[in-house]
Design a protein around this motif. Structure first.
Motif, PDB file in Angstrom:
ATOM      1  N   GLU A 266      -2.618   3.549 -13.585  1.00 55.69           N
ATOM      2  CA  GLU A 266      -3.182   3.885 -12.278  1.00 55.69           C
ATOM      3  C   GLU A 266      -2.444   3.138 -11.180  1.00 55.69           C
ATOM      4  OE1 GLU A 266      -4.168   5.890 -10.344  1.00 55.69           O
ATOM      5  OE2 GLU A 266      -6.302   6.207 -10.740  1.00 55.69           O
ATOM      6  N   LEU A 267      -2.391   3.748  -9.993  1.00 50.69           N
ATOM      7  CA  LEU A 267      -1.770   3.101  -8.827  1.00 50.69           C
ATOM      8  C   LEU A 267      -2.600   1.905  -8.417  1.00 50.69           C
ATOM      9  CD1 LEU A 267      -0.735   5.759  -6.144  1.00 50.69           C
ATOM     10  CD2 LEU A 267       0.726   4.385  -7.635  1.00 50.69           C
ATOM     11  N   ARG A 268      -1.877   0.854  -8.037  1.00 51.84           N
ATOM     12  CA  ARG A 268      -2.640  -0.279  -7.476  1.00 51.84           C
ATOM     13  C   ARG A 268      -3.220   0.169  -6.139  1.00 51.84           C
ATOM     14  NH1 ARG A 268      -1.160  -4.957 -10.169  1.00 51.84           N
ATOM     15  NH2 ARG A 268       0.859  -4.798 -11.229  1.00 51.84           N
ATOM     16  N   GLU A 269      -4.307  -0.479  -5.743  1.00 49.23           N
ATOM     17  CA  GLU A 269      -4.936  -0.176  -4.441  1.00 49.23           C
ATOM     18  C   GLU A 269      -3.914  -0.384  -3.321  1.00 49.23           C
ATOM     19  OE1 GLU A 269      -7.885   0.882  -3.735  1.00 49.23           O
ATOM     20  OE2 GLU A 269      -8.743   0.862  -5.753  1.00 49.23           O
ATOM     21  N   GLY A 270      -3.920   0.508  -2.351  1.00 47.22           N
ATOM     22  CA  GLY A 270      -3.111   0.299  -1.143  1.00 47.22           C
ATOM     23  C   GLY A 270      -1.625   0.545  -1.310  1.00 47.22           C
ATOM     24  N   THR A 271      -1.213   1.112  -2.445  1.00 47.99           N
ATOM     25  CA  THR A 271       0.219   1.371  -2.607  1.00 47.99           C
ATOM     26  C   THR A 271       0.545   2.807  -2.239  1.00 47.99           C
ATOM     27  OG1 THR A 271      -0.145   0.261  -4.699  1.00 47.99           O
ATOM     28  CG2 THR A 271       2.099   1.026  -4.231  1.00 47.99           C
ATOM     29  N   THR A 272       1.578   2.974  -1.453  1.00 47.38           N
ATOM     30  CA  THR A 272       2.103   4.343  -1.331  1.00 47.38           C
ATOM     31  C   THR A 272       3.205   4.501  -2.370  1.00 47.38           C
ATOM     32  OG1 THR A 272       3.823   3.710   0.215  1.00 47.38           O
ATOM     33  CG2 THR A 272       1.714   4.389   1.138  1.00 47.38           C
ATOM     34  N   GLY A 273       3.728   3.339  -2.754  1.00 45.26           N
ATOM     35  CA  GLY A 273       4.734   3.348  -3.810  1.00 45.26           C
ATOM     36  C   GLY A 273       6.106   3.779  -3.331  1.00 45.26           C
ATOM     37  N   PHE A 274       6.204   4.228  -2.096  1.00 49.05           N
ATOM     38  CA  PHE A 274       7.464   4.810  -1.687  1.00 49.05           C
ATOM     39  C   PHE A 274       8.137   3.943  -0.640  1.00 49.05           C
ATOM     40  CE2 PHE A 274       9.896   8.058   0.684  1.00 49.05           C
ATOM     41  CZ  PHE A 274      10.800   8.287  -0.337  1.00 49.05           C
ATOM     42  N   HIS A 275       9.380   3.572  -0.929  1.00 49.51           N
ATOM     43  CA  HIS A 275      10.075   2.687   0.003  1.00 49.51           C
ATOM     44  C   HIS A 275      10.963   3.434   0.972  1.00 49.51           C
ATOM     45  CE1 HIS A 275       9.623  -0.873  -3.030  1.00 49.51           C
ATOM     46  NE2 HIS A 275       8.482  -0.367  -2.604  1.00 49.51           N
ATOM     47  N   GLY A 276      11.020   4.708   0.833  1.00 54.22           N
ATOM     48  CA  GLY A 276      11.914   5.516   1.671  1.00 54.22           C
ATOM     49  C   GLY A 276      11.349   5.644   3.072  1.00 54.22           C
ATOM     50  N   PRO A 277      12.023   6.419   3.871  1.00 52.41           N
ATOM     51  CA  PRO A 277      11.580   6.574   5.253  1.00 52.41           C
ATOM     52  C   PRO A 277      10.169   7.171   5.293  1.00 52.41           C
ATOM     53  CG  PRO A 277      13.641   7.776   4.827  1.00 52.41           C
ATOM     54  CD  PRO A 277      13.143   7.275   3.525  1.00 52.41           C
TER      55      PRO A 277
END
Ligand SMILES: Nc1ncnc2c1ncn2[C@@H]1O[C@H](COP(=O)(O)OP(=O)(O)OP(=O)(O)O)[C@@H](O)[C@H]1O
Ligand SMILES: [Mg+2]
Length: 1001
Positions: A266-277
């Motif tokens: 599962e995704l951690r809370e508050g992560t969008t996970g995306f470092h791109g623009p």
């Protein structure tokens, strides 16, 4: 991040297609599969898994030969780069590019001569087709090619031809392609596959995006647990594109955004996970369009596959990224040493950044090289370079590779890539120009088309440089070599205007006598080909006056000079000059000069109707040419002429053998002569009464070399149509052969069927005077043309008598007599005797003539002669004899399906009340074994015996293409979908015959 082993999810149905392919192959049939879809959708992965499955099911591939290759953007202009690599594994070796198949033939004493008009690229096609045909006799064959959208043009044509052969060979073709860039040929292939019944020819697999279940399974492969609701929602942003899903998961992995919670990832809370623009969220439906859009979509900040890839690349240190950008210039695979060369850095300094790239999942090792883990990663790096820099880097790479002595194809690919970006060629470096000048002949030999493109640009650039530096930096011989190379390429491509222009430029400036001589050869030959023998002679004479010309070139030019005179048609001067040429060639001991000299000599003998002498000269010419591949063109010419001399002299078997050898030789190179030889074979088949075979020969022709041959082809086809009462075909052919299209000189020089066709058409239309008129030209006793005119004279005698113009009948008989005197062969004497028999109502002479013709296996002439004999017998009151003779004539016509002739013969005898006891008009059924012609039946039994098309062709003196044509007809008539069907449904009596001969499989 270590890549998990690929386990395909959600593609079970598509994988089943491979089982279908296998059972079809084992059944003796062929199949075509086209896998299509957007980038990253899993085409390559499906292909790989499918081939693994095939290999596993066939004992590691022992029961089926599996050959595979993949196209790349960089090599898309290199002919057969992929096909040879895939099919002919023996061709592969580290220092040879795959396209080396069209490499220069070994030639003692140096540079390629480039003297025969034969396109080596198209010759490659024949080699591929021959190899596949051969492979297919041993085992069923699978040829799989990834990324067809980048297949080279000639390769694509072969792919299409192969896909047509899947209905007669145990051959499965499996290709993958993106939807963009669109290739019309692939579109056509797709439509063809979709139009037929799915179990027959093949299938198109359009790969869809994966559903959420499948996507969840990919995540489970990555994290060892099924995704929880938030991770699943994140993955849904990838829109079901597996590459995107994997890249997204890799980003989450890199940024430690996923943790294991209960039974879920599962995704951690508050992560969008995306470092791109940053950009709009939500499912990206337009996952990817085309790599050129990579930077555009990053700039736009859209969540897309491109962003995900950019993120992976962005996570690398900038030194590594810069290095990878240079690597991307080299293509999808590269060696460390090439990379060191083009970056100008020692190999040792590259190891660390390359290792980082490997750990970052951008590249992976393959053997001694590296490759980009996915082509989209390479493209993302590649397109992040500004265009002018890309062009410059390709040039740098070309130069570095050239300096290092890399294979020609590798350097060529870089140059073509540079030119594609910047076609102005303004930046072509002088080092590259020098390389091109040095390699221009080798390039032309490999692919005249590519050579022409490169050399044209190079010349434009070289002229610019010369002006800019006022002749300073550029060696003047460079321009000369570039021009000469381009002129050779143009000569091979039969681009007459360009050859002429460049050759004249080279001749105006060169100080190199050998180059001048060779260029003169190209120029003079081109002038002859374009109907300007006088100009050709002038330019040859000028070259002969140049001091310092090597003796073998002097001999060649002397021979060429003779040829310009011989082909002009003046018998006496020709012979003197051809003798002189022969002496010069002998003194120089040059095979090329000798071969052409004997050819000229033979032409002189032919004009004098001295066939024996002509055949002797033709044989000597062939001996002189030996096996030199540069002399293939003249060999073909000599063989073709020798075969016609033999036929004319009634050595039918021998002639057929020479013709067949010529055709096999013609298949090893691409030459316009191939079509000409097929027409010659069709004409022979026509004479021997195998009209369906003649039509099959004509059908097998893909390219007709010139208008004369076009006229011969249409004339022959029209003639068969006329005899067979096929008025529609006759009309279209007559229109196509109208006076304004076919100059009369052409009819004189070989397209003689045309005259006969016009005559027959007029006769059919009930207009005998016009039927005579069409052949009037051939009755000029002084004419040397129309070498076979004696065969038409009985016809003219008959037509003349029919309309009561005996002077025409007498004139025609006189021509036949004259021909028999000039060249007293038994055949010509018989034809003369036939004319006189008809003219003088001499039944015995007619019977004698018929007996000779009967033995010489020329059924149409036999039936004609019998018809004349029957009419003569009837006129003299011997009705019994007339009836039996007419019966024989008509049964022969019937065998040829010559319904018009049956009607005419019957009508001719009707006034005497001669009627036939039996009507011999049998017509063949359209389908089933009885529908097969004699040749088809023979080929069908050979197919049943397991012979390949090439083997059948060799055994029956046919070309492979003709056999392909016959096999297609056989399968169609038997309603069979593969060769195996032929053996399984062979009628019992044929089987018994085969077994009796001990030859059944
Ligand atoms: N059905 C699948 N299940 C799991 N992983 C897959 C599946 N299909 C593809 N992949 C993975 O997705 C990635 C992209 O797939 P692949 O390279 O086959 O795409 P492609 O259609 O050939 O793309 P391209 O047009 O760029 O060549 C690869 O890493 C592959 O392993
Ligand atoms: Mg792919």
């Amino acid at each position: 991040m270590a890549e998990p082993a690929v386990r395909l999810v959600g593609r079970d149905e598509q994988l089943d297609v491979f089982d279908g392919v296998l059972s079809r192959l084992l059944d003796g049939g062929g199949y075509s599969v086209l896998i299509r879809g957007e980038p990253g959708i899993g085409k390559s992965a499906l292909l790989e898994a499918g081939l693994d499955r095939l290999a596993a099911a066939t004992a590691g591939g022992n029961a089926v030969a599996i050959r595979s290759g993949s196209c790349s953007e960089l090599s898309q202009h290199i002919p057969y780069a992929v096909l040879f690599e895939a099919i002919d594994v023996n061709m592969r070796s580290p220092e040879r590019g795959p396209a080396d198949s069209t490499r220069e033939p070994a030639r003692s004493g140096g540079r390629a001569e480039l003297i025969s008009m034969a396109d080596p690229v198209a010759a490659g096609a024949e080699r591929v087709l021959g190899l596949v045909d051969e492979l297919c006799t041993r085992l069923p064959v699978v040829i799989a090619v990834d990324d067809l959208q980048w297949m080279d043009e000639p390769g694509m044509r072969v792919w299409q031809r192969l896909s047509q052969l899947t209905d007669q060979l145990p051959l499965a073709l499996i290709g993958t392609c993106r939807l963009v860039p669109q290739r019309p040929e692939i579109g056509r292939l797709g439509r063809l596959l979709q139009s037929g019944p799915p179990d027959r020819r093949g299938v198109v697999i359009d790969l869809d995006r994966l559903g959420s279940d499948a996507a969840a399974r990919i995540a489970a492969q990555e994290f060892g647990r099924v995704p929880g609701p938030r991770l699943a929602a994140k993955i849904a942003e990838a829109g079901g594109n597996p590459l995107y899903i994997r890249e997204l998961l890799a980003i989450l992995h890199r940024s430690s955004a996923v943790r294991i919670l209960g039974g879920f990832a599962e995704l951690r809370e508050g992560t969008t996970g995306f470092h791109g623009p940053a950009g709009p969220k939500g499912c990206s439906t337009n996952v990817f369009t085309y790599p050129a859009d990579v930077s555009a979509s990053v700039v736009a900040g859209a969540h897309s596959l491109a962003d995900a890839l950019a993120d992976r690349i962005g996570s690398l240190p900038s030194t590594t990224r810069l290095l990878l950008e240079s690597a991307a210039i080299l293509g999808d695979e590269f060696s460390v040493s090439d990379l060191a060369h083009i970056t100008g850095r020692p190999a040792g300094a590259l190891l660390e950044p390359l290792d980082q790239a490997r750990l970052g999942g951008v590249i992976e090792p393959v053997g001694s090289r590296f490759r980009f883990r996915h082509d989209l990663l390479r493209q993302a790096l590649y397109s992040s370079l500004p265009t002018p820099i890309r062009a410059a880097l390709h040039q740098d790479a070309a130069l570095a590779l050239a300096t290092k002595g890399a294979p020609i194809d590798q350097v060529t690919a870089q140059l073509l890539a540079a030119l594609q970006i910047d076609s102005s060629a303004s930046g072509i470096d002088t080092g590259i120009l020098a390389w091109l000048a040095r390699n221009s002949d080798a390039l032309a030999r490999r692919s005249p088309q590519v050579a022409a493109t490169l050399l044209e640009q190079a010349l434009a650039a070289a002229t610019g440089i010369e002006i800019a530096i006022a002749g300073g930096a550029l060696d003047s011989t460079v321009i000369e070599s570039l021009q000469a190379g381009l002129s050779s390429a143009a000569f091979l491509l039969a681009r007459h205007d360009q050859t002429e222009r460049l050759a004249r430029e080279v001749l105006a400036q060169t100080k190199d006598p050998e180059l001048a001589a060779r260029t003169t050869w190209h120029l003079a030959y081109t002038l002859m080909r374009t109907g300007r023998p006088d100009e050709a002679r002038a330019c040859v004479r000028k070259a002969l006056a140049v001091p310092g010309t090597p003796p073998h070139w002097t001999a060649r030019l002397t021979v060429l000079n003779a040829m310009t005179i011989v082909t002009s048609g003046q018998v006496r001067p020709s012979h003197a000059v051809s003798r002189h040429a022969l002496r010069t060639a002998r003194t120089a001991q040059d095979p090329m000069a000798l071969a052409y000299a004997y050819h000229a000599e033979a032409l002189c003998h032919e004009a004098r109707r001295d066939l024996d002498a002509a055949m002797r000269a033709q044989r000597e010419g062939l001996d002189a040419a030996g096996n030199d591949p540069d002399l293939t063109d003249i060999k073909l010419l000599l063989m073709s002429n020798l075969a016609s001399s033999m036929h004319a002299d009634d050595h039918l078997e021998e002639g057929a053998r020479v013709l067949s050898e010529a055709r096999m030789l013609a298949e090893t190179i691409e030459t316009p002569r191939r079509g000409a030889l097929a027409i010659q074979a069709a004409e022979l088949a026509f004479e021997l009464g195998r009209w369906d075979d003649a039509l099959a020969e004509i059908e097998s022709i893909s390219d007709v070399p010139d208008l004369t041959h076009e006229a011969r082809r249409l004339g022959l086809e029209g003639l068969i149509a006329a005899h067979r009462d096929d008025q529609a075909t006759l009309d279209t052919h007559l229109t196509a052969l109208a006076d304004d299209r076919i100059p009369s000189a052409m009819a004189r020089n070989g397209a003689t069927w045309l005259l006969l066709l016009r005559s027959l058409a007029a006769e059919r239309a009930g207009n005998p005077p016009e039927a005579i008129e069409a052949l009037t030209d051939t009755m000029n006793l002084d004419s040397q043309d129309f070498t076979v005119r004696f065969t038409w004279m009985p016809r003219l005698v008959r037509l003349g008598l029919t309309i009561g113009r005996s002077e025409i009948a007498h004139q025609a008989a006189a021509v036949a007599e004259h021909e028999a005197r000039m060249h007293p062969t038994p055949r010509k004497r018989v034809w003369a005797s036939w004319c006189h028999g008809l003219l003088e109502s001499d039944l015995d002479r007619l019977r004698e003539a018929a007996d000779y013709i009967r033995a010489s296996q020329r059924p149409l002439y036999l039936a004609d002669c019998l018809e004349d004999a029957a009419a003569t017998a009837a006129a003299t009151g011997d009705l019994t004899d007339a009836r039996s003779t007419l019966t024989e004539a008509i049964s022969i016509y019937a065998g040829l399906q010559a319904t018009f002739d049956i009607r005419r013969a019957t009508a001719r005898l009707r006034p005497y009340n001669v009627r036939l006891g039996v009507r011999g008009n049998r017509s063949r059924p359209q389908t089933g074994w009885d529908a097969l012609t004699a040749t088809e039946l023979k080929i069908a039994t050979l197919v049943a015996r397991g012979e390949s098309n090439s083997e059948i062709a060799a055994g029956l003196y046919l070309s492979r293409r003709t056999v392909e044509c016959h096999v297609t007809h056989i399968l169609r008539k038997l309603d069979a979908d593969c060769r195996g069907h032929v053996v399984r449904h062979m009628p019992a009596d044929l089987w018994r015959e085969e077994i009796a001969h001990g030859q059944a499989p």
